[in-house]
Design an enzyme around this catalytic site. Structure first.
Site, PDB file in Angstrom:
ATOM      1  N   HIS A  72      76.610  40.426  56.869  1.00  0.00           N
ATOM      2  CA  HIS A  72      77.833  39.638  56.700  1.00  0.00           C
ATOM      3  C   HIS A  72      77.480  38.167  56.481  1.00  0.00           C
ATOM      4  O   HIS A  72      76.753  37.582  57.277  1.00  0.00           O
ATOM      5  CB  HIS A  72      78.711  39.737  57.959  1.00  0.00           C
ATOM      6  CG  HIS A  72      79.391  41.063  58.099  1.00  0.00           C
ATOM      7  ND1 HIS A  72      80.390  41.284  59.006  1.00  0.00           N
ATOM      8  CD2 HIS A  72      79.228  42.226  57.442  1.00  0.00           C
ATOM      9  CE1 HIS A  72      80.806  42.532  58.901  1.00  0.00           C
ATOM     10  NE2 HIS A  72      80.106  43.130  57.968  1.00  0.00           N
ATOM     11  N   TYR A 202      88.865  37.749  62.909  1.00  0.00           N
ATOM     12  CA  TYR A 202      89.370  37.406  64.241  1.00  0.00           C
ATOM     13  C   TYR A 202      90.784  36.855  64.076  1.00  0.00           C
ATOM     14  O   TYR A 202      90.986  35.895  63.330  1.00  0.00           O
ATOM     15  CB  TYR A 202      88.491  36.329  64.893  1.00  0.00           C
ATOM     16  CG  TYR A 202      87.087  36.808  65.231  1.00  0.00           C
ATOM     17  CD1 TYR A 202      86.065  36.784  64.284  1.00  0.00           C
ATOM     18  CD2 TYR A 202      86.798  37.286  66.505  1.00  0.00           C
ATOM     19  CE1 TYR A 202      84.792  37.239  64.598  1.00  0.00           C
ATOM     20  CE2 TYR A 202      85.514  37.734  66.829  1.00  0.00           C
ATOM     21  CZ  TYR A 202      84.527  37.710  65.874  1.00  0.00           C
ATOM     22  OH  TYR A 202      83.265  38.163  66.184  1.00  0.00           O
ATOM     23  N   PRO A 294      83.596  39.588  74.892  1.00  0.00           N
ATOM     24  CA  PRO A 294      82.999  40.008  73.616  1.00  0.00           C
ATOM     25  C   PRO A 294      83.410  39.178  72.396  1.00  0.00           C
ATOM     26  O   PRO A 294      82.862  39.386  71.311  1.00  0.00           O
ATOM     27  CB  PRO A 294      83.454  41.467  73.456  1.00  0.00           C
ATOM     28  CG  PRO A 294      84.598  41.636  74.377  1.00  0.00           C
ATOM     29  CD  PRO A 294      84.454  40.635  75.471  1.00  0.00           C
ATOM     30  N   LYS A 298      78.188  38.167  71.596  1.00  0.00           N
ATOM     31  CA  LYS A 298      76.913  37.646  72.094  1.00  0.00           C
ATOM     32  C   LYS A 298      76.183  38.544  73.107  1.00  0.00           C
ATOM     33  O   LYS A 298      74.995  38.341  73.370  1.00  0.00           O
ATOM     34  CB  LYS A 298      77.137  36.272  72.761  1.00  0.00           C
ATOM     35  CG  LYS A 298      77.484  35.185  71.788  1.00  0.00           C
ATOM     36  CD  LYS A 298      76.276  34.772  70.966  1.00  0.00           C
ATOM     37  CE  LYS A 298      76.626  33.966  69.763  1.00  0.00           C
ATOM     38  NZ  LYS A 298      76.228  34.553  68.491  1.00  0.00           N
ATOM     39  N   TYR A 386      77.680  31.228  66.007  1.00  0.00           N
ATOM     40  CA  TYR A 386      77.958  32.633  65.703  1.00  0.00           C
ATOM     41  C   TYR A 386      76.696  33.363  65.254  1.00  0.00           C
ATOM     42  O   TYR A 386      76.449  34.498  65.665  1.00  0.00           O
ATOM     43  CB  TYR A 386      79.049  32.738  64.631  1.00  0.00           C
ATOM     44  CG  TYR A 386      79.629  34.135  64.550  1.00  0.00           C
ATOM     45  CD1 TYR A 386      80.526  34.590  65.516  1.00  0.00           C
ATOM     46  CD2 TYR A 386      79.255  35.008  63.533  1.00  0.00           C
ATOM     47  CE1 TYR A 386      81.038  35.872  65.464  1.00  0.00           C
ATOM     48  CE2 TYR A 386      79.779  36.297  63.478  1.00  0.00           C
ATOM     49  CZ  TYR A 386      80.668  36.718  64.443  1.00  0.00           C
ATOM     50  OH  TYR A 386      81.171  37.998  64.403  1.00  0.00           O
TER      51      TYR A 386
HETATM   52  P1  RFL Z   1      73.796  48.144  79.636  1.00  0.00           P
HETATM   53  O1  RFL Z   1      74.043  48.517  78.206  1.00  0.00           O
HETATM   54  O2  RFL Z   1      74.942  48.127  80.569  1.00  0.00           O
HETATM   55  O3  RFL Z   1      72.680  49.127  80.190  1.00  0.00           O
HETATM   56  C1  RFL Z   1      72.329  49.190  81.561  1.00  0.00           C
HETATM   57  C2  RFL Z   1      71.781  50.568  81.869  1.00  0.00           C
HETATM   58  O4  RFL Z   1      71.398  50.622  83.247  1.00  0.00           O
HETATM   59  C3  RFL Z   1      71.854  51.851  83.798  1.00  0.00           C
HETATM   60  N1  RFL Z   1      72.009  51.682  85.266  1.00  0.00           N
HETATM   61  C4  RFL Z   1      71.127  52.160  86.166  1.00  0.00           C
HETATM   62  N2  RFL Z   1      69.997  52.844  86.025  1.00  0.00           N
HETATM   63  C5  RFL Z   1      69.330  53.195  87.151  1.00  0.00           C
HETATM   64  N3  RFL Z   1      69.764  52.890  88.405  1.00  0.00           N
HETATM   65  C6  RFL Z   1      70.906  52.210  88.603  1.00  0.00           C
HETATM   66  N4  RFL Z   1      71.327  51.916  89.831  1.00  0.00           N
HETATM   67  C7  RFL Z   1      71.639  51.807  87.447  1.00  0.00           C
HETATM   68  N5  RFL Z   1      72.793  51.125  87.264  1.00  0.00           N
HETATM   69  C8  RFL Z   1      72.996  51.062  85.936  1.00  0.00           C
HETATM   70  C9  RFL Z   1      73.158  52.129  83.086  1.00  0.00           C
HETATM   71  O5  RFL Z   1      73.512  53.507  83.130  1.00  0.00           O
HETATM   72  C10 RFL Z   1      72.834  51.647  81.667  1.00  0.00           C
HETATM   73  O6  RFL Z   1      72.301  52.684  80.863  1.00  0.00           O
HETATM   74  O7  RFL Z   1      73.105  46.698  79.738  1.00  0.00           O
HETATM   75  P2  RFL Z   1      72.036  45.999  78.764  1.00  0.00           P
HETATM   76  O8  RFL Z   1      70.934  46.942  78.401  1.00  0.00           O
HETATM   77  O9  RFL Z   1      71.699  44.702  79.394  1.00  0.00           O
HETATM   78  O10 RFL Z   1      72.841  45.751  77.392  1.00  0.00           O
HETATM   79  C11 RFL Z   1      73.912  44.853  77.330  1.00  0.00           C
HETATM   80  C12 RFL Z   1      74.921  45.271  76.261  1.00  0.00           C
HETATM   81  O11 RFL Z   1      75.246  46.634  76.467  1.00  0.00           O
HETATM   82  C13 RFL Z   1      76.205  44.409  76.286  1.00  0.00           C
HETATM   83  O12 RFL Z   1      75.884  43.067  76.491  1.00  0.00           O
HETATM   84  C14 RFL Z   1      77.018  44.509  74.980  1.00  0.00           C
HETATM   85  O13 RFL Z   1      77.526  45.796  74.784  1.00  0.00           O
HETATM   86  C15 RFL Z   1      78.190  43.514  74.977  1.00  0.00           C
HETATM   87  N6  RFL Z   1      79.056  43.610  73.777  1.00  0.00           N
HETATM   88  C16 RFL Z   1      78.680  43.026  72.583  1.00  0.00           C
HETATM   89  N7  RFL Z   1      77.496  42.393  72.473  1.00  0.00           N
HETATM   90  C17 RFL Z   1      77.095  41.880  71.263  1.00  0.00           C
HETATM   91  O14 RFL Z   1      76.009  41.286  71.203  1.00  0.00           O
HETATM   92  N8  RFL Z   1      77.860  41.996  70.118  1.00  0.00           N
HETATM   93  C18 RFL Z   1      79.050  42.619  70.133  1.00  0.00           C
HETATM   94  O15 RFL Z   1      79.671  42.771  69.080  1.00  0.00           O
HETATM   95  C19 RFL Z   1      79.528  43.143  71.408  1.00  0.00           C
HETATM   96  N9  RFL Z   1      80.704  43.774  71.490  1.00  0.00           N
HETATM   97  C20 RFL Z   1      80.272  44.273  73.853  1.00  0.00           C
HETATM   98  C21 RFL Z   1      81.093  44.330  72.682  1.00  0.00           C
HETATM   99  C22 RFL Z   1      80.706  44.879  75.035  1.00  0.00           C
HETATM  100  C23 RFL Z   1      81.926  45.511  75.081  1.00  0.00           C
HETATM  101  N10 RFL Z   1      82.306  46.106  76.314  1.00  0.00           N
HETATM  102  C24 RFL Z   1      82.878  47.373  76.448  1.00  0.00           C
HETATM  103  C25 RFL Z   1      81.861  45.514  77.558  1.00  0.00           C
HETATM  104  C26 RFL Z   1      82.311  44.959  72.707  1.00  0.00           C
HETATM  105  C27 RFL Z   1      82.752  45.526  73.911  1.00  0.00           C
HETATM  106  C28 RFL Z   1      84.121  46.150  73.885  1.00  0.00           C
HETATM  107  C1  PHB Z   2      82.439  45.088  67.457  1.00  0.00           C
HETATM  108  O1  PHB Z   2      82.167  45.452  66.298  1.00  0.00           O
HETATM  109  O2  PHB Z   2      82.556  45.903  68.387  1.00  0.00           O
HETATM  110  C2  PHB Z   2      82.618  43.647  67.731  1.00  0.00           C
HETATM  111  C3  PHB Z   2      82.469  42.725  66.706  1.00  0.00           C
HETATM  112  C4  PHB Z   2      82.626  41.374  66.963  1.00  0.00           C
HETATM  113  C5  PHB Z   2      82.938  40.959  68.243  1.00  0.00           C
HETATM  114  C6  PHB Z   2      83.079  41.888  69.269  1.00  0.00           C
HETATM  115  C7  PHB Z   2      82.928  43.237  69.011  1.00  0.00           C
HETATM  116  O3  PHB Z   2      83.103  39.631  68.494  1.00  0.00           O
END
Ligand code: RFL
Ligand code: PHB
Length: 395
Positions: A72, A202, A294, A298, A386
């Site tokens: 993008h 957005y 989100p 980041k 961004y």
């Molecule tokens: P995770 O992915 O939560 O993984 C942690 C793992 O640890 C396990 N765990 C355990 N294992 C052993 N013993 C225990 N006691 C444990 N407790 C937990 C869990 O089962 C899991 O498998 O953390 P990690 O690896 O630090 O990764 C972080 C990312 O997942 C998170 O920051 C992103 O998903 C955030 N996020 C976004 N980030 C972006 O950079 N770009 C995006 O577009 C973006 N969109 C989003 C998002 C997060 C969202 N939600 C639902 C919070 C959109 C959404 C809607």
């Molecule tokens: C996504 O694709 O899930 C997404 C994209 C941009 C954002 C957050 C989530 O800022």
């Protein structure tokens, strides 16, 4: 059992750390509470900064993101019913972001890990961390009803926001900063072509925030701001599509292709930072140490930059017998984290309807957005945050 680095959590942080350490010849074992399918089923992030894509290449798995990720060059902002493009690529001298789902990043990392024959313990119960203030930390867990103990040089707490590592630090040794937002995001995934395949949209509207994103040229990811106590069951597909359309400009609303949703979930929004990120021989990385709302995309990218700093620190420790990297890990990582926290909080504040926004607040948001899209200086600030700030930043 013994290993050099015991990694708790097989999310993106833990898997990426494991892969980079393996590439550098450092032995590691990952202990994960859930099953591989459960980890892969979590639909989360979608947008990768260039530094994150570069790390996937470094870890030897750049092929799929390169061929299947969608680059993008711009983002779009909708407010007062009108859509405006921000030329992120032009404003940052050629930087871009890539749409490539977290599920795909995780799958690539899991595949590489099993190809390399590296050990991951899935469905480990009652994981606990011990003696990280000594030279000989330990991890204990149960698997299939049996007790196990893993001795290691270091523990990497990559276990997300609800993990055990941060929770095991004595209270006085950690400071937590938190802001919880008074709304959530209702997200849907649908196998329909994205309405805007080459830029994330957005939307700010009097009805609340909306976001049009994608996972591929045939799979869309859309979100609308919703009350925290809303239930997914209250949102039929039709209600979701109608609400999304009502928050966009007429031309985009008209173009949205609707279809049955494959997934629908509500996520709360939070800003959170724990300081420091090192406790003796245990280090926190990713969501275990910080959460961003989100809006700025980041979270996953910060997890990747933490892992970059932490893997370099361990490599320096083993290759050069130097503790310099591990001693400065927390400070280096936090310098980038706080800036991404600020950006995510700012964009969230600008784009959402808050309980006290009111008509005046709405006009203030629109005035700021108007300024943002018409001022090269202001657009540049948005664009450079961004695409992701440089890995090495002063505090
Ligand atoms: P995770 O992915 O939560 O993984 C942690 C793992 O640890 C396990 N765990 C355990 N294992 C052993 N013993 C225990 N006691 C444990 N407790 C937990 C869990 O089962 C899991 O498998 O953390 P990690 O690896 O630090 O990764 C972080 C990312 O997942 C998170 O920051 C992103 O998903 C955030 N996020 C976004 N980030 C972006 O950079 N770009 C995006 O577009 C973006 N969109 C989003 C998002 C997060 C969202 N939600 C639902 C919070 C959109 C959404 C809607
Ligand atoms: C996504 O694709 O899930 C997404 C994209 C941009 C954002 C957050 C989530 O800022």
């Amino acid at each position: 059992m013994r290993t050099q680095v015991a990694i708790i959590g097989a999310g993106p942080s833990g898997l990426l750390l494991g892969q980079l350490l393996h590439k550098a010849g450092i032995d590691n074992i990952i202990i994960e509470r859930q099953s591989p399918d459960y980890v892969l089923g979590r639909i989360r992030a979608g947008i990768l900064e260039q530094t994150t894509v570069d790390m996937l290449h470094e870890a030897g798995m750049g092929h799929r993101v390169q061929t299947e990720g969608v680059v993008h060059h711009s983002i779009e902002l909708v407010f007062s019913g009108v859509r405006h493009a921000i030329d992120v690529h032009g404003l940052t001298h050629g930087k871009v972001v890539t749409a490539y789902g977290q599920t795909e990043v995780t799958r690539d990392l899991m595949d590489a890990r099993s190809e390399a024959g590296l050990s991951t313990v899935y469905q480990a119960a009652n994981v606990s961390v011990h003696d990280f203030d000594s030279q000989r930390p330990k991890v204990r867990y149960q698997k299939d009803g049996q007790d196990f103990e893993l001795e290691c040089d270091f523990i990497a707490g990559c276990d997300g926001f609800h993990g055990v590592c941060r929770a095991s630090v004595p209270e006085g040794a950690i400071t937590e900063y938190e802001k919880v937002y008074p709304f959530g995001w209702l997200g849907v995934l649908a196998d329909v072509p994205p309405v805007s395949p080459h830029s994330i949209v957005y939307g700010n509207s009097e009805r609340g925030f909306s976001l049009c994103s994608m996972r591929s040229l045939t799979r869309s990811r859309y979100y609308v701001q919703c009350p925290l106590d809303d239930k997914v069951e209250a949102w039929s597909d039709q209600r979701f599509w109608d609400e999304l359309r009502s928050r966009l400009d007429p031309e985009l609303a008209e173009r949205i292709v609707t279809g049955p949703t494959l997934e629908k979930s509500i996520a709360p929004l939070r800003s959170f930072v724990a300081e420091p990120m090192r406790f003796g021989r245990m280090f926190l990385a990713g969501d275990a140490a910080h959460i961003v709302p989100p809006t700025g995309a980041k979270g996953l990218n910060l997890a990747a930059s933490d892992v970059k700093y932490l893997s370099s620190a361990f490599i320096e420790f083993y290759a050069e017998k130097s503790a310099a990297g591990i001693d400065t890990y927390s400070q280096r990582a936090l310098a980038r984290i706080w800036k991404a926290e600020r950006f995510s909080w700012w964009l969230t504040s600008l784009m959402h309807k808050f309980p006290d926004t009111g008509a005046f607040g709405q006009r203030m948001q629109e005035a700021e957005l108007e300024y943002l899209v018409n001022s090269t200086a202001a657009s540049t600030v948005l664009a450079e945050n961004y695409v992701g700030l440089p890995l090495d930043l002063g505090r």
